[in-house]
Design an enzyme around this catalytic site. Structure first.
Site, PDB file in Angstrom:
ATOM      1  N   ALA A 162     -20.533  39.237  16.401  1.00 11.71           N
ATOM      2  CA  ALA A 162     -19.423  38.421  16.908  1.00 11.71           C
ATOM      3  C   ALA A 162     -19.868  37.551  18.077  1.00 11.71           C
ATOM      4  O   ALA A 162     -19.519  36.359  18.157  1.00 11.71           O
ATOM      5  CB  ALA A 162     -18.267  39.327  17.330  1.00 11.71           C
ATOM      6  N   TYR A 163     -20.636  38.133  18.971  1.00 15.47           N
ATOM      7  CA  TYR A 163     -21.090  37.411  20.166  1.00 15.47           C
ATOM      8  C   TYR A 163     -22.034  36.276  19.784  1.00 15.47           C
ATOM      9  O   TYR A 163     -21.873  35.130  20.238  1.00 15.47           O
ATOM     10  CB  TYR A 163     -21.777  38.400  21.100  1.00 15.47           C
ATOM     11  CG  TYR A 163     -22.163  37.839  22.448  1.00 15.47           C
ATOM     12  CD1 TYR A 163     -21.200  37.350  23.319  1.00 15.47           C
ATOM     13  CD2 TYR A 163     -23.493  37.840  22.863  1.00 15.47           C
ATOM     14  CE1 TYR A 163     -21.555  36.855  24.575  1.00 15.47           C
ATOM     15  CE2 TYR A 163     -23.854  37.359  24.108  1.00 15.47           C
ATOM     16  CZ  TYR A 163     -22.893  36.858  24.953  1.00 15.47           C
ATOM     17  OH  TYR A 163     -23.248  36.373  26.192  1.00 15.47           O
ATOM     18  N   ALA A 164     -23.034  36.577  18.931  1.00 11.50           N
ATOM     19  CA  ALA A 164     -23.987  35.548  18.535  1.00 11.50           C
ATOM     20  C   ALA A 164     -23.306  34.426  17.761  1.00 11.50           C
ATOM     21  O   ALA A 164     -23.647  33.247  17.935  1.00 11.50           O
ATOM     22  CB  ALA A 164     -25.111  36.169  17.700  1.00 11.50           C
ATOM     23  N   SER A 166     -20.263  33.372  18.144  1.00  6.65           N
ATOM     24  CA  SER A 166     -19.515  32.540  19.087  1.00  6.65           C
ATOM     25  C   SER A 166     -20.444  31.638  19.886  1.00  6.65           C
ATOM     26  O   SER A 166     -20.128  30.475  20.165  1.00  6.65           O
ATOM     27  CB  SER A 166     -18.677  33.416  20.027  1.00  6.65           C
ATOM     28  OG  SER A 166     -19.482  34.135  20.940  1.00  6.65           O
TER      29      SER A 166
END
Length: 255
Positions: A162-164, A166
């Site tokens: 999810a972080y990557a 975004s």
């Protein structure tokens, strides 16, 4: 820190002004303090922790700099516009915008709560876009915008889906915005730090995990917020003004 408008009118004009989102802690705090050391007046943006933002602003003013704190959720376009209004009212304009605000959530893709995904993307994608939009509208000629990604976009560690995702969105708009600002002598770059010793990075990790990540770069240590702040200072200063539309992986040599 001056809050009275009448008193402000007797202060000397400020040469350059920076808005730093997420400026209350971690990398954002280090960036705010470094830019202040370099002579910029700083608007310290924060989302929730007013006390931490006040500590950052107070440290700057105690060292002879100029700073104010302004609350705004970066994903709220009205609040962000108001924060830029405040910068213009207090200091006369905006020359540097650094979007340090971000949200991290670790989970295998199969297990991720989609509500968490939405929260991460609200801050990291919508928030980044809102801040970039205001920067594009408000930066004075010769200014600089710096966004933040992560080296995990390249390393692709499990659990960071999810972080990557975004932050990949942040990288994708960097050169586009640089090209859209043609003719105004404004630079647009994104910094993608590697493992950096901040509360957000350390939270939820075991000592063994932290040690393993620290040994991953050839320099064999975690980055510090000050390491990243120095890169921001370069990109927003005269020495770095020929660097434009780039993703800079400040990570000690990680692939």
């Amino acid at each position: 820190m001056t809050t009275n408008h009448q008193a402000r009118t007797h202060e000397p004009p400020v040469a350059r002004v920076a808005v730093v989102t997420g400026g209350s802690r971690g990398i954002g705090r280090a960036v705010a303090r470094k830019l202040a050391q370099d002579g910029l007046a700083v608007v310290v943006n924060y989302a929730h922790d007013a006390a931490a933002a006040e500590e950052t602003a107070a440290a700057i003013t105690a060292s002879g700099g100029r700073a104010i704190r302004v609350q705004a959720d970066v994903a709220d376009e009205s609040a962000v516009a108001a924060a830029f209004d405040r910068a213009e009212q207090e200091f006369g304009g905006v020359d540097v915008v650094v979007n340090c605000a971000g949200r991290l959530a670790l989970s295998p893709i199969a297990d991720l709560d989609l509500a968490v995904l939405d929260a991460v993307h609200r801050t990291n994608i919508r928030g980044a876009f809102v801040v970039a939009q205001q920067a594009a509208r408000r930066l004075r000629v010769g200014g600089s915008f710096v966004g933040f990604s992560t080296s995990v976009v390249g390393t692709q560690f499990p659990g960071y889906g999810a972080y990557a995702a975004s932050k990949g969105a942040v990288e994708s708009i960097t050169l586009i915005l640089a090209r859209e600002l043609r003719g105004r002598n404004i630079t647009v770059n994104t910094i993608a730090p590697g493992p950096t010793a901040t509360d957000m990075f350390l939270d939820g990790k075991t000592p063994d995990q932290i040690d393993q990540l620290a040994k991953t770069p050839p320099l064999e240590r975690l980055g510090t917020p000050e390491d990243i702040a120095n890169v921001v200072a370069f990109l927003t200063g005269p020495e770095g003004h020929w660097v434009n539309g780039q993703i800079l992986r400040a990570n000690g040599g990680m692939v």
